[in-house]
Design a protein around this motif. Structure first.
Motif, PDB file in Angstrom:
ATOM      1  N   ARG A 108      12.852  31.782   0.386  1.00 33.84           N
ATOM      2  CA  ARG A 108      12.190  31.842   1.685  1.00 33.84           C
ATOM      3  C   ARG A 108      12.157  30.410   2.201  1.00 33.84           C
ATOM      4  O   ARG A 108      11.266  29.637   1.905  1.00 33.84           O
ATOM      5  CB  ARG A 108      10.781  32.403   1.589  1.00 33.84           C
ATOM      6  CG  ARG A 108      10.101  32.458   2.970  1.00 33.84           C
ATOM      7  CD  ARG A 108       8.713  33.012   2.914  1.00 33.84           C
ATOM      8  NE  ARG A 108       8.841  34.462   2.793  1.00 33.84           N
ATOM      9  CZ  ARG A 108       7.889  35.232   2.279  1.00 33.84           C
ATOM     10  NH1 ARG A 108       6.786  34.715   1.833  1.00 33.84           N
ATOM     11  NH2 ARG A 108       8.061  36.531   2.213  1.00 33.84           N
ATOM     12  N   ASN A 109      13.179  30.063   2.948  1.00 31.53           N
ATOM     13  CA  ASN A 109      13.317  28.709   3.451  1.00 31.53           C
ATOM     14  C   ASN A 109      13.834  28.797   4.886  1.00 31.53           C
ATOM     15  O   ASN A 109      14.971  29.183   5.117  1.00 31.53           O
ATOM     16  CB  ASN A 109      14.283  27.913   2.573  1.00 31.53           C
ATOM     17  CG  ASN A 109      14.266  26.447   2.885  1.00 31.53           C
ATOM     18  OD1 ASN A 109      13.851  26.042   3.961  1.00 31.53           O
ATOM     19  ND2 ASN A 109      14.725  25.638   1.958  1.00 31.53           N
ATOM     20  N   THR A 110      13.040  28.409   5.823  1.00 31.88           N
ATOM     21  CA  THR A 110      13.366  28.575   7.230  1.00 31.88           C
ATOM     22  C   THR A 110      14.538  27.708   7.685  1.00 31.88           C
ATOM     23  O   THR A 110      15.329  28.129   8.508  1.00 31.88           O
ATOM     24  CB  THR A 110      12.129  28.238   8.092  1.00 31.88           C
ATOM     25  OG1 THR A 110      11.048  29.035   7.631  1.00 31.88           O
ATOM     26  CG2 THR A 110      12.373  28.513   9.543  1.00 31.88           C
ATOM     27  N   PHE A 111      14.663  26.514   7.143  1.00 35.33           N
ATOM     28  CA  PHE A 111      15.614  25.557   7.696  1.00 35.33           C
ATOM     29  C   PHE A 111      16.849  25.283   6.848  1.00 35.33           C
ATOM     30  O   PHE A 111      17.708  24.529   7.249  1.00 35.33           O
ATOM     31  CB  PHE A 111      14.900  24.230   7.975  1.00 35.33           C
ATOM     32  CG  PHE A 111      13.767  24.393   8.935  1.00 35.33           C
ATOM     33  CD1 PHE A 111      14.007  24.672  10.271  1.00 35.33           C
ATOM     34  CD2 PHE A 111      12.457  24.308   8.502  1.00 35.33           C
ATOM     35  CE1 PHE A 111      12.961  24.840  11.167  1.00 35.33           C
ATOM     36  CE2 PHE A 111      11.402  24.470   9.384  1.00 35.33           C
ATOM     37  CZ  PHE A 111      11.658  24.742  10.713  1.00 35.33           C
ATOM     38  N   ALA A 112      16.950  25.870   5.674  1.00 35.43           N
ATOM     39  CA  ALA A 112      18.104  25.572   4.815  1.00 35.43           C
ATOM     40  C   ALA A 112      18.479  26.788   3.985  1.00 35.43           C
ATOM     41  O   ALA A 112      17.688  27.700   3.797  1.00 35.43           O
ATOM     42  CB  ALA A 112      17.763  24.403   3.890  1.00 35.43           C
ATOM     43  N   SER A 113      19.689  26.768   3.503  1.00 33.68           N
ATOM     44  CA  SER A 113      20.136  27.828   2.611  1.00 33.68           C
ATOM     45  C   SER A 113      19.839  27.430   1.166  1.00 33.68           C
ATOM     46  O   SER A 113      19.312  26.353   0.915  1.00 33.68           O
ATOM     47  CB  SER A 113      21.629  28.075   2.804  1.00 33.68           C
ATOM     48  OG  SER A 113      22.353  26.901   2.523  1.00 33.68           O
ATOM     49  N   ALA A 114      20.177  28.296   0.225  1.00 33.99           N
ATOM     50  CA  ALA A 114      19.908  28.019  -1.184  1.00 33.99           C
ATOM     51  C   ALA A 114      21.156  28.297  -2.008  1.00 33.99           C
ATOM     52  O   ALA A 114      21.914  29.212  -1.709  1.00 33.99           O
ATOM     53  CB  ALA A 114      18.766  28.891  -1.666  1.00 33.99           C
ATOM     54  N   ASP A 115      21.366  27.511  -3.033  1.00 37.13           N
ATOM     55  CA  ASP A 115      22.489  27.679  -3.951  1.00 37.13           C
ATOM     56  C   ASP A 115      21.943  27.853  -5.364  1.00 37.13           C
ATOM     57  O   ASP A 115      20.988  27.188  -5.759  1.00 37.13           O
ATOM     58  CB  ASP A 115      23.400  26.457  -3.932  1.00 37.13           C
ATOM     59  CG  ASP A 115      23.996  26.176  -2.564  1.00 37.13           C
ATOM     60  OD1 ASP A 115      23.994  27.089  -1.723  1.00 37.13           O
ATOM     61  OD2 ASP A 115      24.459  25.049  -2.349  1.00 37.13           O
ATOM     62  N   PHE A 116      22.586  28.746  -6.113  1.00 43.17           N
ATOM     63  CA  PHE A 116      22.193  29.004  -7.495  1.00 43.17           C
ATOM     64  C   PHE A 116      23.433  28.969  -8.368  1.00 43.17           C
ATOM     65  O   PHE A 116      24.437  29.608  -8.044  1.00 43.17           O
ATOM     66  CB  PHE A 116      21.561  30.394  -7.630  1.00 43.17           C
ATOM     67  CG  PHE A 116      20.380  30.614  -6.740  1.00 43.17           C
ATOM     68  CD1 PHE A 116      19.095  30.321  -7.185  1.00 43.17           C
ATOM     69  CD2 PHE A 116      20.542  31.115  -5.460  1.00 43.17           C
ATOM     70  CE1 PHE A 116      18.005  30.529  -6.362  1.00 43.17           C
ATOM     71  CE2 PHE A 116      19.449  31.323  -4.632  1.00 43.17           C
ATOM     72  CZ  PHE A 116      18.185  31.023  -5.085  1.00 43.17           C
ATOM     73  N   ALA A 117      23.383  28.239  -9.483  1.00 49.20           N
ATOM     74  CA  ALA A 117      24.476  28.282 -10.450  1.00 49.20           C
ATOM     75  C   ALA A 117      24.464  29.653 -11.099  1.00 49.20           C
ATOM     76  O   ALA A 117      23.398  30.221 -11.367  1.00 49.20           O
ATOM     77  CB  ALA A 117      24.292  27.195 -11.499  1.00 49.20           C
ATOM     78  N   GLY A 118      25.638  30.203 -11.336  1.00 48.77           N
ATOM     79  CA  GLY A 118      25.689  31.523 -11.937  1.00 48.77           C
ATOM     80  C   GLY A 118      27.077  31.931 -12.349  1.00 48.77           C
ATOM     81  O   GLY A 118      27.995  31.102 -12.427  1.00 48.77           O
ATOM     82  N   TYR A 119      27.238  33.209 -12.621  1.00 48.17           N
ATOM     83  CA  TYR A 119      28.500  33.777 -13.090  1.00 48.17           C
ATOM     84  C   TYR A 119      28.754  35.097 -12.375  1.00 48.17           C
ATOM     85  O   TYR A 119      27.827  35.815 -12.035  1.00 48.17           O
ATOM     86  CB  TYR A 119      28.440  34.043 -14.598  1.00 48.17           C
ATOM     87  CG  TYR A 119      28.253  32.802 -15.416  1.00 48.17           C
ATOM     88  CD1 TYR A 119      29.348  32.128 -15.941  1.00 48.17           C
ATOM     89  CD2 TYR A 119      26.982  32.297 -15.663  1.00 48.17           C
ATOM     90  CE1 TYR A 119      29.169  30.975 -16.705  1.00 48.17           C
ATOM     91  CE2 TYR A 119      26.804  31.147 -16.427  1.00 48.17           C
ATOM     92  CZ  TYR A 119      27.903  30.498 -16.942  1.00 48.17           C
ATOM     93  OH  TYR A 119      27.732  29.363 -17.686  1.00 48.17           O
ATOM     94  N   ILE A 120      30.037  35.421 -12.189  1.00 47.20           N
ATOM     95  CA  ILE A 120      30.411  36.698 -11.602  1.00 47.20           C
ATOM     96  C   ILE A 120      31.495  37.345 -12.464  1.00 47.20           C
ATOM     97  O   ILE A 120      32.388  36.661 -12.972  1.00 47.20           O
ATOM     98  CB  ILE A 120      30.906  36.529 -10.148  1.00 47.20           C
ATOM     99  CG1 ILE A 120      31.122  37.900  -9.501  1.00 47.20           C
ATOM    100  CG2 ILE A 120      32.164  35.675 -10.078  1.00 47.20           C
ATOM    101  CD1 ILE A 120      31.342  37.835  -7.998  1.00 47.20           C
ATOM    102  N   CYS A 121      31.387  38.635 -12.650  1.00 51.89           N
ATOM    103  CA  CYS A 121      32.425  39.401 -13.330  1.00 51.89           C
ATOM    104  C   CYS A 121      33.245  40.086 -12.248  1.00 51.89           C
ATOM    105  O   CYS A 121      32.758  40.993 -11.575  1.00 51.89           O
ATOM    106  CB  CYS A 121      31.822  40.430 -14.282  1.00 51.89           C
ATOM    107  SG  CYS A 121      33.098  41.415 -15.117  1.00 51.89           S
ATOM    108  N   LYS A 122      34.466  39.641 -12.075  1.00 52.49           N
ATOM    109  CA  LYS A 122      35.315  40.220 -11.039  1.00 52.49           C
ATOM    110  C   LYS A 122      35.844  41.590 -11.441  1.00 52.49           C
ATOM    111  O   LYS A 122      36.373  42.307 -10.610  1.00 52.49           O
ATOM    112  CB  LYS A 122      36.456  39.269 -10.716  1.00 52.49           C
ATOM    113  CG  LYS A 122      35.980  38.010 -10.008  1.00 52.49           C
ATOM    114  CD  LYS A 122      37.159  37.172  -9.589  1.00 52.49           C
ATOM    115  CE  LYS A 122      36.704  35.993  -8.770  1.00 52.49           C
ATOM    116  NZ  LYS A 122      37.833  35.184  -8.329  1.00 52.49           N
ATOM    117  N   ASP A 123      35.690  41.953 -12.705  1.00 54.63           N
ATOM    118  CA  ASP A 123      36.163  43.261 -13.162  1.00 54.63           C
ATOM    119  C   ASP A 123      35.165  44.370 -12.842  1.00 54.63           C
ATOM    120  O   ASP A 123      35.547  45.424 -12.359  1.00 54.63           O
ATOM    121  CB  ASP A 123      36.457  43.232 -14.669  1.00 54.63           C
ATOM    122  CG  ASP A 123      37.640  42.342 -14.988  1.00 54.63           C
ATOM    123  OD1 ASP A 123      38.702  42.527 -14.361  1.00 54.63           O
ATOM    124  OD2 ASP A 123      37.501  41.451 -15.835  1.00 54.63           O
TER     125      ASP A 123
END
Length: 77
Positions: free
Chosen positions: A47-62
């Protein structure tokens, strides 16, 4: 980031960053009009009015599973 296998299908996940806008929530039920939490088990992730947020993570493309640590928001450069 270290290597991680998908807990669903067992294949290797791709490390990267989940990038979100100014509002993101994980809610127990889908909300039609608002992402604001309504249930005590809902989690407001961003919940941030003026900026976006980034999170380190992983994705399974399968199988499509995304894994990230929502309590460690990365700051912008």
């Amino acid at each position: 980031m270290c290597e991680m296998n998908c807990p669903s299908c067992g294949r290797e996940m791709q490390p990267g960053f989940l990038q979100a806008g100014n509002l993101m929530a994980f809610n127990k039920r889908r909300h039609k009009l608002s992402l604001n939490t309504k249930d005590p088990e809902d989690v407001m992730i961003v919940r941030n009015t003026f900026a976006s947020a980034d999170f380190a993570g992983y994705i399974c493309k399968d199988c499509g599973l995304v894994f990230f640590d929502y309590k460690n928001v990365l700051t912008h450069w």
